[in-house]
Each structure stands twice: as C-alpha cells, then as structure tokens.
Scaffold this active site. Structure first.
Site, PDB file in Angstrom:
ATOM      1  N   LYS A 128       0.865  -1.195   0.000  1.00 20.73           N
ATOM      2  CA  LYS A 128       0.000   0.000   0.000  1.00 20.73           C
ATOM      3  C   LYS A 128       0.889   1.230   0.000  1.00 20.73           C
ATOM      4  CE  LYS A 128      -4.235   0.165   0.590  1.00 20.73           C
ATOM      5  NZ  LYS A 128      -5.142  -0.189  -0.538  1.00 20.73           N
ATOM      6  N   THR A 160      -3.428  -5.364   0.323  1.00 16.99           N
ATOM      7  CA  THR A 160      -2.812  -4.056   0.609  1.00 16.99           C
ATOM      8  C   THR A 160      -3.692  -3.289   1.601  1.00 16.99           C
ATOM      9  OG1 THR A 160      -3.845  -2.839  -1.218  1.00 16.99           O
ATOM     10  CG2 THR A 160      -1.791  -4.008  -1.709  1.00 16.99           C
ATOM     11  N   HIS A 186      20.819  26.929 -10.658  1.00 17.53           N
ATOM     12  CA  HIS A 186      21.688  27.959 -11.228  1.00 17.53           C
ATOM     13  C   HIS A 186      21.156  29.359 -10.955  1.00 17.53           C
ATOM     14  CE1 HIS A 186      23.792  24.804 -13.338  1.00 17.53           C
ATOM     15  NE2 HIS A 186      22.686  24.419 -13.955  1.00 17.53           N
TER      16      HIS A 186
HETATM   17  O1  LIG Z   1      29.392  22.658  -9.586  1.00 19.96           O
HETATM   18  C1  LIG Z   1      29.250  22.534 -10.823  1.00 19.96           C
HETATM   19  N1  LIG Z   1      29.538  21.323 -11.384  1.00 19.96           N
HETATM   20  C2  LIG Z   1      29.424  21.100 -12.736  1.00 19.96           C
HETATM   21  O2  LIG Z   1      29.715  19.984 -13.260  1.00 19.96           O
HETATM   22  C3  LIG Z   1      28.967  22.178 -13.533  1.00 19.96           C
HETATM   23  N2  LIG Z   1      28.719  22.306 -14.859  1.00 19.96           N
HETATM   24  C4  LIG Z   1      28.255  23.567 -15.040  1.00 19.96           C
HETATM   25  O3  LIG Z   1      27.923  24.043 -16.176  1.00 19.96           O
HETATM   26  N3  LIG Z   1      28.223  24.256 -13.863  1.00 19.96           N
HETATM   27  C5  LIG Z   1      28.667  23.410 -12.908  1.00 19.96           C
HETATM   28  N4  LIG Z   1      28.815  23.559 -11.557  1.00 19.96           N
END
Ligand SMILES: O=c1[nH]c(=O)c2[nH]c(=O)[nH]c2[nH]1
Length: 300
Positions: free
Chosen positions: A12, A57, A249
């Site tokens: 479950k 379940t 990023h």
């Molecule tokens: O810490 C990072 N590792 C990567 O492998 C990578 N590749 C990337 O474009 N930026 C980063 N930053």
C-alpha cells in the site's frame, strides 16, 4: 524462449497518517506518509490469479494504522522496523518487508504566553525520510532527507573546466551555489537496536550543512564528497551516503546596457534546465547493502 515473471513486490503506497499524543494538555504531533511493500513468492497471484498467499494491501494499510496506535511512531525508524518485523515474522509467505516513510515537520504556534499546546504551523518544505528493509540477510535503515533547499551567496567557484567548441560557460571565482538536497544514508546490521535515530538525523544534517557552508567549493561535486565524508566520520555506523543535488543555477544579470556594475548582487534564478550532481560516498569495510536500495513507491 520462455517468458518468466521477474522481480515483484506489492503493498500500500502513501498511507497518510497523523498521530497525536494527548496524554497531557500539551499534545504531540507526528505527520507521516507510509508506504509498505511485501516481498516473497507471490508468483501464483501474478501467474494464476491465486490470492491465497496475498495479504491484501488494505490489510497492510490497517496494520500501519494499528501500529501507530500501539507502538511509538517517533522515531519513524523504530516504527518502520517494528512494522516490517511484524510482516516478516507473523505473515507466513512474507520473506522481506519494506517500509518507506516521509515525515512532515510541524512547529508550535508561538502566542503571547509562549508555545501553544495544540496548534502548529507546517515547518518548511524539508522532509525527513526513512526506508526500512527487513529481510533474511539482516536489517537496513536508509535514513534521509529531501527538499532541503540551501544557498550560499559566496564561497563557491567553478573554473578550469574542460572546454570544447560548444563551451560558452564563463569560469567564475565567486558564484551563488544553491541546491535542493536529497541525502540518504544507510545503516545495516543483523538486528538494528539501540540506535538513537533522532540524534543521528539531527547530527548528520548538521555536519552536512556545516560542510556546505564552510567548504570553499570548487564544484558541487567536491561539496557532495565532503558532505558524505563528514557524515560517515561523525557516525561510524553509517555504511554509505547517497547524495543527489540539482544545481539551482543563479545567473548574473548583465547590466552593461545600463552602464551599471553587477558585483554579484542581482541574479536570475533559473529553474530549468539544471545540472544534476549525484554521488555515493561509502566505507570500504561496510556491511553489504542487500535490498536496502530496492525502492517501492514511497521514495523513488
Ligand atoms: O558545480 C558545478 N559542477 C558542474 O559539473 C557544472 N557544470 C556547469 O555548467 N556548472 C557546474 N557547476
């Protein structure tokens, strides 16, 4: 050529279970999402539609609720071990059991006269996780966390990387590093007893955050290695740590059209695509993992 039934399990998924302790005016809350999966020879159910070895379940769900009434749910690892042992020891066809648990945090509302006795606020988005496996070869607890979002505004570089004709990324000595961490660490043994799971959770989380914060990072890869290492150094019972870190990023906004400097102050926080950095850090003398990492529905 023959067609055969391969690996299978059933259970479950995602029983949402909230347990209160109400034996004083100051109540306690434990908020869980519990998944059970049973393993053994259930081939007759698949091949012939024969349910004679199948504990429904629905019964597994009921057992999860009853265990929450009759056993402590905190720490979740003890609850999971107890429920898994029940399935293996008391239900004849069951050879191994898997219990996966997510725990959602709540903190007390603070009013004029202090912390409230029976009112809470959901705390953050971080989720504590546990995956318990009880099988013939022993017991495994994979303790962990997910959705732990951390960010540092300096102390991170990424430079001197391999380049080819498609590389456009500029090297940097000073960038934002942010991730939504998934970390899982495995403890294995014949019978797991006498471990302070709550202390281990708090301790591993703390050493990982310390490394993230204080290591001058040359890459997320390096940061993960040091976080995993620090956890095993702090807790020798941990055989391995698995980490998964999306690189959230942050791109520096280009102000050159406005004749303005951008000294690491204004960023565009992008959500996709993201780098996905993963690592396992392990002791070379740890006990074998058995089916500790064979996931069911709850934590995949
Ligand atoms: O810490 C990072 N590792 C990567 O492998 C990578 N590749 C990337 O474009 N930026 C980063 N930053």
């Amino acid at each position: 050529m023959a067609i055969v039934l391969g690996s299978n399990q059933y259970g479950k998924a995602e029983t949402r279970l909230v347990r209160f302790v109400r034996d004083s005016p100051r109540h306690q809350i434990t908020d869980l999402n519990v998944t059970t999966a049973l393993r053994g020879d259930f081939s007759a159910a698949y091949l012939d539609g024969d349910q004679s070895a199948v504990l429904p379940t629905d019964t597994q769900k009921n057992s999860a609720y009853v265990w929450a009434k009759t056993h402590a749910v905190d720490p979740i690892e003890e609850y999971g071990l107890s429920l898994a042992r029940h399935f293996v020891e008391d239900v004849e066809p069951v050879e191994a059991a898997r219990i996966e648990i997510e725990q959602f945090g709540w903190t007390r509302v603070v009013a004029q006269d202090g912390e409230h006795d029976h009112t809470w606020i959901r705390s953050g988005q971080e989720v504590r996780t546990a995956a318990v496996t009880v099988e013939a070869g022993g017991e495994h607890v994979v303790q962990g966390l997910k959705d732990l979002v951390v960010l540092k505004s300096t102390g991170s570089a990424f430079k001197d990387f391999l380049t080819d004709e498609y590389t456009t990324l500029r090297p940097t000595d000073d960038r934002v590093m942010a991730t939504s961490l998934v970390a899982r660490w495995r403890v294995s043994g014949d019978r797991l007893e006498g471990i302070d799971w709550n202390a281990m959770y708090v301790g591993v989380r703390a050493v990982m955050l310390e490394r993230f914060a204080n290591l001058h990072s040359l890459a997320l890869q390096q940061t993960l290695w040091h976080m995993g290492r620090a956890a095993i150094e702090a807790y020798p019972q941990i055989a391995e740590v698995r980490l998964k870190a999306p690189n959230k990023h942050h791109f520096l906004v280009d102000f050159s059209a406005f004749d303005l400097e951008n000294d690491g102050e204004v960023f565009h926080a992008d959500d996709r695509p993201y780098g996905l950095i993963e690592a396992t850090v392990e002791r070379d003398d740890g006990p074998p993992s058995g089916d500790a990492w064979r996931f069911s529905a709850g934590l995949a």
